[in-house]
Design an enzyme around this catalytic site. Structure first.
Site, PDB file in Angstrom:
ATOM      1  N   LYS A  62      38.113 112.574  10.541  1.00  6.43           N
ATOM      2  CA  LYS A  62      38.508 113.820   9.873  1.00  6.43           C
ATOM      3  C   LYS A  62      37.319 114.253   9.004  1.00  6.43           C
ATOM      4  CE  LYS A  62      42.229 115.941   7.223  1.00  6.43           C
ATOM      5  NZ  LYS A  62      41.374 116.581   6.220  1.00  6.43           N
ATOM      6  N   ILE A  63      36.520 115.124   9.548  1.00  4.21           N
ATOM      7  CA  ILE A  63      35.253 115.499   8.903  1.00  4.21           C
ATOM      8  C   ILE A  63      35.511 116.474   7.753  1.00  4.21           C
ATOM      9  CG2 ILE A  63      33.038 116.642   9.292  1.00  4.21           C
ATOM     10  CD1 ILE A  63      33.137 115.508  12.148  1.00  4.21           C
TER      11      ILE A  63
END
Length: 563
Positions: A125-126
């Site tokens: 989850k950037i």
């Protein structure tokens, strides 16, 4: 991310809210506090949606939004829960809406969600800025900010200056809508040790600035959705790689169990990565057609975020702690919270002056983390209640380094702190004696001064109801052992204002030798200046210190008996 809570109306929080305790506020104060928090939430929303700036972390925002909803339930139960306003300046319609991703709190929830599902994939989850890329006839025609999920801002001109974004595509990607994250590129970023480093703010700032296009060279793109793309995930990832989006394939993993998901999550949390992350995303390969996508309505994708290194805490009360030298420290008593594996109930914030500058009162919300060795640390005051009920700090003029050698009601805390200091391992090493122990002894024996315990007999200790016979015997033996401690340890017990290095090399072995020194004599020792010499002479000749030295001589303590 923040918008998930906004768009789903905080439904997942209602069960917690229903059981929460309501504040004991009058209707007037409740309205006052709610209006104030509502304005704060609006300010955070404006900054986030109009400027792309997160003034607080997602976790902090979510909790304060939840707090507002709880107060609504408490004081306006008949009113519909207030929904947040999305202050987006975006006017361009997304071809496919951004659904957002709901958050799962723990592995149990993850296991429940994946039950019965197949063809699952996990991605990092950037932590960046969500966007839509639109390609038509092989050309990049639009780059839109996420905005409210339905409409966003036009960033197409900026897209043409970002090397990481392909300007032309061929094959099935030539006419495609892609959703992804523009992020600040990093080298070997380790999330566990480095944290978020405001990566989203950096990326958003680069996209919104009119000048300094050089910053755009530092941005990358991670595509996490291709609505209406190939049904087979492996094929989809390979086509994205060939089209110029290699990160998606490199950082997507097929999984079949919660254990695999947890292992990847932990691995990416500790490993060096080329971007900043705040958790993992779990998705099904099969997705509905893009025309059915709606903000907050994705049932095929979930997030499992990393534990926050910072937690939001409510201040229960403000307490003042007086140390052995008379220094006053301010301690915040908190409603208990969990950070990693540690329960935190208190945090020391330093001096009275610092506390006054921070302006903290009971009811305020503060952000707390763990510093080195797991010590709680105050990071920020997030929100202040309207009614500022603050206690009066101790009168500073009654506290001094020479005070509380003898017990007085007003200096009970400093007196106990002096006893705790002299019993510590680096001083007289009285094992098994805590501050609580000294409080019990003081309460029952009425110790006159900091060395009175030397004259306490074994029988007196056994008569204390809260102390067992075995413990009384242990204390008696420990008190006896202190008589064997060297002269320098007793000087430490006194609190003699002498640097440790000088104390270790001090040539004097008798109290009388110290008493004979004048300021000039003290200054002949290395590291002793005029100010320190003056303090030493004043300390040694203070009437109470001289009286205590005579007491130690009467007890036969080495170095205090006249030779």
């Amino acid at each position: 991310m923040r918008w998930i809570v906004k768009l789903i109306g905080l439904v997942g929080l209602l069960s917690v809210i229903a059981s929460a305790t309501c504040p004991a506020w009058s209707p007037v104060q409740a309205r006052q506090e709610m209006d104030k928090l509502n304005e704060k939430l609006k300010a955070w929303d404006r900054a986030y949606y109009q400027q792309g700036v997160s003034l607080v972390s997602d976790a902090t925002y979510d909790e304060m939004r939840s707090q507002f909803t709880q107060w609504q339930e408490c004081f306006n139960p008949a009113q519909e829960p207030q929904q947040p306003r999305l202050f987006t300046q975006g006017k361009a319609l997304h071809p496919v809406a951004h659904t957002g991703v709901k958050k799962l709190p723990d592995s149990v929830a993850v296991a429940q969600w994946i039950k019965g599902k197949t063809h699952l994939w996990v991605q990092p989850k950037i932590d960046g800025v969500a966007v839509t890329l639109v390609y038509q006839q092989g050309q990049l025609t639009q780059l839109l900010s996420r905005g409210d999920g339905e409409k966003g801002q036009e960033w197409t001109a900026k897209a043409r200056m970002i090397p990481a974004i392909p300007k032309t595509l061929a094959g099935p990607l030539a006419d495609s809508v892609l959703q992804g994250e523009i992020f600040w590129k990093r080298d070997n970023h380790v999330q566990k040790t480095l944290g978020g480093i405001n990566a989203r703010g950096k990326a958003a700032g680069a996209m919104m600035r009119q000048a300094d296009p050089a910053l755009l060279n530092e941005l990358g793109i991670f595509i996490w959705a291709w609505p209406d793309g190939p049904k087979d995930m492996s094929q989809k990832l390979e086509m994205l790689r060939q089209g110029g989006f290699p990160l998606t394939k490199s950082w997507s993993r097929p999984v079949t169990s919660v254990d695999e998901i947890a292992a990847l999550r932990e691995s990416w949390f500790r490993a060096p990565l080329p971007f900043v992350t705040d958790g993992v995303v779990i998705r099904e390969a099969m997705e509905p057609a893009g025309k059915y996508w709606r903000p907050g309505k994705a049932a095929w994708v979930m997030a499992w975020k990393y534990p926050s290194a910072q937690q939001l805490a409510e201040v229960k009360s403000v307490q003042f702690s007086v140390g052995r030298t008379g220094k006053v420290a301010v301690v915040l008593n908190l409603h208990p919270l969990q950070i990693d594996d540690k329960q935190v109930k208190r945090v020391n914030i330093g001096s009275v002056k610092k506390w006054q500058a921070l302006d903290i009162a009971a009811g305020d919300r503060v952000r707390v983390s763990l510093a080195g060795q797991g010590i709680p640390r105050l990071d920020e005051v997030v929100w202040r209640v309207s009614q500022r009920n603050k206690p009066q700090p101790p009168a500073i003029n009654t506290i001094a380094p020479l005070s509380c050698l003898y017990f007085e009601i007003w200096c009970r805390e400093q007196f106990i702190a002096r006893l705790a200091w002299l019993s510590s391992p680096q001083v007289l090493n009285i094992t098994g004696v805590s501050s609580r122990s000294w409080q019990q002894l003081q309460q029952h024996l009425k110790l006159k001064h900091i060395f009175s315990w030397l004259a306490v007999g074994e029988k007196e200790l056994t008569q204390i109801s809260v102390i067992s016979t075995a413990r009384a015997d242990h204390l008696w033996q420990q008190f006896l052992l202190t008589r064997q401690q060297p002269f320098r340890k007793w000087l430490l017990a006194f609190g003699l204002p002498l640097p440790k290095a000088v104390l270790h090399s001090l040539p004097d072995s008798q109290w009388s030798h110290l008493a004979a020194r004048d300021e000039a004599s003290w200054q002949k020792l290395p590291g002793i200046g005029a100010a320190r010499a003056k303090k030493l002479v004043a300390f040694i000749h203070h009437p109470q210190v001289a009286e205590l030295a005579n007491f130690l001589a009467q007890q036969g303590i080495q170095g205090f008996i006249d030779q």
